[in-house]
Motif scaffolding. Structure first.
Motif, PDB file in Angstrom:
ATOM      1  N   ASP A 283       6.682 107.925  17.098  1.00  0.00           N
ATOM      2  CA  ASP A 283       5.133 108.566  17.061  1.00  0.00           C
ATOM      3  C   ASP A 283       5.036 109.543  17.588  1.00  0.00           C
ATOM      4  OD1 ASP A 283       2.636 108.924  16.477  1.00  0.00           O
ATOM      5  OD2 ASP A 283       2.306 105.750  16.978  1.00  0.00           O
ATOM      6  N   VAL A 288       4.281 108.034  12.241  1.00  0.00           N
ATOM      7  CA  VAL A 288       5.356 107.166  12.625  1.00  0.00           C
ATOM      8  C   VAL A 288       6.682 107.057  12.000  1.00  0.00           C
ATOM      9  CG1 VAL A 288       5.826 104.948  12.331  1.00  0.00           C
ATOM     10  CG2 VAL A 288       3.360 105.080  12.382  1.00  0.00           C
ATOM     11  N   TYR A 290      10.564 105.672  11.595  1.00  0.00           N
ATOM     12  CA  TYR A 290      11.297 104.140  12.599  1.00  0.00           C
ATOM     13  C   TYR A 290      12.820 105.163  12.159  1.00  0.00           C
ATOM     14  CZ  TYR A 290       7.494 100.785  10.375  1.00  0.00           C
ATOM     15  OH  TYR A 290       6.631 100.773  10.255  1.00  0.00           O
ATOM     16  N   ARG A 344      13.297 105.075   4.551  1.00  0.00           N
ATOM     17  CA  ARG A 344      11.948 104.661   5.622  1.00  0.00           C
ATOM     18  C   ARG A 344      12.695 105.303   7.059  1.00  0.00           C
ATOM     19  NH1 ARG A 344      10.224  98.871   6.800  1.00  0.00           N
ATOM     20  NH2 ARG A 344      11.232  98.632   5.077  1.00  0.00           N
TER      21      ARG A 344
ATOM     22  N   ASP B  14      14.045  97.888  -0.279  1.00  0.00           N
ATOM     23  CA  ASP B  14      13.222  97.575   0.998  1.00  0.00           C
ATOM     24  C   ASP B  14      12.107  98.160  -0.014  1.00  0.00           C
ATOM     25  OD1 ASP B  14      14.632  96.374   2.093  1.00  0.00           O
ATOM     26  OD2 ASP B  14      14.485  97.205   3.871  1.00  0.00           O
ATOM     27  N   GLU B  16      11.364  99.406  -2.431  1.00  0.00           N
ATOM     28  CA  GLU B  16      10.635  99.476  -3.597  1.00  0.00           C
ATOM     29  C   GLU B  16      10.333  97.731  -4.157  1.00  0.00           C
ATOM     30  OE1 GLU B  16      14.100 100.112  -5.937  1.00  0.00           O
ATOM     31  OE2 GLU B  16      13.755 102.204  -6.196  1.00  0.00           O
ATOM     32  N   ASN B  18       8.536  96.276  -1.176  1.00  0.00           N
ATOM     33  CA  ASN B  18       8.268  96.386  -0.073  1.00  0.00           C
ATOM     34  C   ASN B  18       6.984  97.040  -0.185  1.00  0.00           C
ATOM     35  OD1 ASN B  18       6.323  94.812   1.693  1.00  0.00           O
ATOM     36  ND2 ASN B  18       8.469  95.495   3.174  1.00  0.00           N
ATOM     37  N   GLY B  21       4.716  97.190   2.575  1.00  0.00           N
ATOM     38  CA  GLY B  21       4.924  97.929   4.636  1.00  0.00           C
ATOM     39  C   GLY B  21       5.258  98.405   4.370  1.00  0.00           C
ATOM     40  N   TRP B  22       5.938  99.881   4.098  1.00  0.00           N
ATOM     41  CA  TRP B  22       6.457 100.801   4.927  1.00  0.00           C
ATOM     42  C   TRP B  22       5.239 101.800   5.077  1.00  0.00           C
ATOM     43  CZ3 TRP B  22       8.613 105.290   3.443  1.00  0.00           C
ATOM     44  CH2 TRP B  22       8.714 105.684   1.712  1.00  0.00           C
ATOM     45  N   GLY B  24       2.844 100.569   7.001  1.00  0.00           N
ATOM     46  CA  GLY B  24       2.424  99.364   7.605  1.00  0.00           C
ATOM     47  C   GLY B  24       1.899  99.847   8.562  1.00  0.00           C
ATOM     48  N   ARG B  25       2.472 100.602   9.252  1.00  0.00           N
ATOM     49  CA  ARG B  25       1.721 100.088  10.838  1.00  0.00           C
ATOM     50  C   ARG B  25       1.015 101.521  11.629  1.00  0.00           C
ATOM     51  NH1 ARG B  25       5.180  99.667  15.961  1.00  0.00           N
ATOM     52  NH2 ARG B  25       4.304 100.297  18.020  1.00  0.00           N
ATOM     53  N   GLN B  26       0.268 101.297  12.409  1.00  0.00           N
ATOM     54  CA  GLN B  26      -0.969 102.309  12.542  1.00  0.00           C
ATOM     55  C   GLN B  26      -0.153 103.240  13.575  1.00  0.00           C
ATOM     56  OE1 GLN B  26      -3.580 102.706  11.403  1.00  0.00           O
ATOM     57  NE2 GLN B  26      -3.990 100.838   9.920  1.00  0.00           N
TER      58      GLN B  26
END
Lengths: 355, 258
Positions: A283, A288, A290, A344, B14, B16, B18, B21-22, B24-26
């Motif tokens: 980050d 962000v 992953y 992602r 994933d 597609e 969800n 969700g991706w 999602g994280r701040q």
């Protein structure tokens, strides 16, 4: 495409995500100019408007058009001169770009002879066997040997099948038209697709199967190249997510799922195989990212081997000690990370701590 | 190669299935103690039950999470029955309060084991609580790790850049959060405080020589004000020192609301 592009907009920071290169260079700007047949969108060549088209170019274009029509037509073919004069009128009199004039002429003669677009021939146009990554021309006839990576739901009755094909060089979308009445393609199978035509939309290429195309099943498998974008980041790791450290994977060769409490979602209770990985979050304050460290990358960054990790877990009678140790040793530090973006995730090739 | 292939196909599924969700994280924002402690307006952007909390930074951005590196100077157990640790984390501009209890086992274990002073990196969520009419900011750690001074310096230098970028953008900003900051913090909003904080941070890194010439030309006033800030031996500014027992009591209550 499955690319996730790291977001831009880090103007203030030198610790930014930046692209090093696209390994897949479908966005090549040097599209070759095809003389025989090329559809141009109507407003791309406005610069040609003012230019007078020479007789040589007109006659070459006319020959090209003539060659596209089959010999066994009901009715007489126009002469090359006739076509050239038709083109001349459109280009030099009506200031239409040559490519548009050519398109209009082909369309006109198709109407005259009652031909479908698919009935036209494009001698000398088939580039033969090509790899998907090398495709960089619109409406080029090619042969490809590909695996059907994914089939999607057709959005229109005119589409029989649509999805993603791949070979060792890359992946492209394909569309198989209903009118073509071709046999069904199966997901995961390999085929030689001959006489398929490429198309380009907004810099992305796809493959069309029409009535002139043929499908031939091929034995064996293709190791389809993932959509990959190489990146280098200079960022802190702000978290390690659960499911990191010492994990067990399903021993089934085609599965390798991570077991949850000794169970594989597909194969039930199995004797798992130990593996090491890190699911990390990088980050830079703006974005962000992953990331996944596979066993090799985990061993390198954490300075621990799989066997040592297994020993740690045995001593503690708990595999979670490995994850805890990785958090303490790695989170909160800044790294130079190099790897490829797939979906992602950043698949880490190499990561080195700063300082 | 086959490894990355199998991952690519699973991750494409994933995304597609969800899609929500991706993103999602701040992100974890970078800010100095001086600004974090002033970011007392904490709000939700939606009425949904699990909607994230955001602290409004005076410089016109919001933070659901911070990434910070500082010096732990003191750790105290301020809990009643269960252990509840309060750690003072100091950066060049002030002191932040990090609280870890049984729901932050990783951070609690580290905080109780280390011997101050020590550099720590903290990924934390902000919240605010009131005590005697004053609003205080507390930080709830997700991960806390012990780091070296290079990491600490790197964070300071990164946070200088992030803070300056926000301050530079603020005057002409028509963003929702710049407007919210003007409205929420009103008269008490003084962005010069954070310019000063940045200067303090620069000096801390020994970067003052590089920037002195710029400042003497354009920011003389700021520099003068800078000299007025009193700093005690720990490098803690006096204003940041608050009544700890008060905070501890308030936090011990506030944490049950989360």
């Amino acid at each position: 495409m499955l690319l996730q592009q790291p977001s831009s907009g880090h103007s203030h920071s030198n610790l930014i995500f930046y692209l090093v290169s696209f390994t897949q260079s479908n966005h090549s700007s040097q599209r070759q100019q095809s003389r025989h047949f090329q559809k141009m969108s109507s407003n791309t060549k406005s610069a040609e408007l003012a230019v007078t088209v020479s007789d040589t170019d007109l006659s070459e274009a006319a020959t090209g058009i003539l060659e596209q029509f089959p010999d066994d037509l009901d009715g007489d073919l126009p002469s090359e001169k006739e076509i050239a004069s038709r083109l001349e009128k459109m280009t030099n009199q009506y200031k239409v770009p040559l490519d548009e004039a050519r398109r209009a002429a082909v369309s006109h003669y198709r109407d005259v002879f009652g031909l479908e677009y698919d009935d036209l021939e494009f001698p000398g146009q088939s580039a033969g066997d090509v790899t998907l990554a090398s495709i960089n021309q619109h409406e080029q006839w090619v042969d490809v040997t590909v695996k059907i990576v994914e089939l999607w739901d057709p959005t229109h009755d005119s589409i029989d099948q649509v999805g993603l094909i791949g070979d060792e060089s890359g992946r492209l979308k394909f569309t198989k038209w209903t009118k073509a009445e071709l046999p069904a393609l199966e997901e995961g199978s390999v085929y030689k697709l001959s006489n398929v035509i490429t198309s380009e939309y907004q810099g992305r290429y796809s493959i069309n199967l029409n009535s002139r195309s043929t499908i031939e099943p091929v034995d064996g498998d293709i190791d389809v190249r993932a959509d990959i974008e190489d990146v280098q980041l200079s960022v802190p790791m702000v978290a390690i997510q659960s499911g990191s450290g010492l994990i067990k994977r399903c021993p089934d060769e085609d599965c390798t799922r991570v077991l949850q409490n000794g169970r594989c979602a597909e194969h039930g209770d199995v004797e798992g195989e130990f593996d090491l990985r890190i699911k990390a979050v990088f980050d830079d304050g703006e974005t962000v990212q992953y990331a996944i460290f596979d066993r090799e990358a985990t061993e390198a960054i954490a300075g621990i081997t799989l066997n040592e990790a297994i020993e740690q877990a045995m001593d503690a009678l708990d595999t979670s000690v490995v994850e805890d140790a990785l958090i303490d040793a790695l989170v909160g530090r800044y790294y130079q990370v190099e790897g490829s973006i797939v979906g992602r995730y950043l698949l880490v090739n190499e990561a080195e701590q700063h300082g | 190669m086959s490894e990355s292939n199998s991952k690519s196909s699973s991750s494409s599924t994933d995304t597609e299935n969800n899609d929500s969700g991706w993103h999602g994280r701040q992100v974890a924002k970078r800010a100095f103690a001086a600004e974090i402690n002033d970011a007392t307006h904490v709000f939700k952007q939606s009425d949904e039950e699990r909607a994230p909390n955001f602290a409004l930074l005076p410089s016109g951005e919001v933070a659901n999470r911070y990434f910070l590196v500082g010096t732990i100077t003191e750790v105290n157990d301020v809990g009643n029955e269960d252990e509840y640790l309060q750690a003072r984390v100091v950066d060049p501009t002030g002191t932040m309060f990090v609280y870890a209890g049984q729901y932050q086992p990783q951070a609690a274990a580290l905080l109780s084991s280390l011997e101050p002073p020590a550099y720590v990196a903290v990924t934390a969520k902000p919240s605010a609580f009131e005590s005697d009419g004053e609003t205080y900011v507390s930080l709830r750690p997700e991960t806390t790790t012990r780091v070296d001074n290079e990491t600490r310096d790197q964070w300071v230098s990164e946070t200088i850049e992030c803070t300056e970028a926000r301050l530079d953008a603020f005057p002409d900003s028509d963003s929702e959060f710049a407007a919210m900051s003007r409205e929420q913090y009103g008269d008490s909003l003084d962005l010069d405080n954070y310019r000063e904080a940045v200067n303090d941070a620069r000096e801390d890194l020994g970067m003052d020589m590089d920037h002195r010439s710029d400042r003497s030309n354009s920011e003389t006033t700021t520099e003068n004000q800078n000299d007025d800030v009193s700093v005690d031996e720990d490098g803690v500014t006096k204003e940041a020192t608050v009544e700890e027992a008060e905070i501890a009591a308030a936090v011990a209550n506030a944490r049950f609301e989360e």
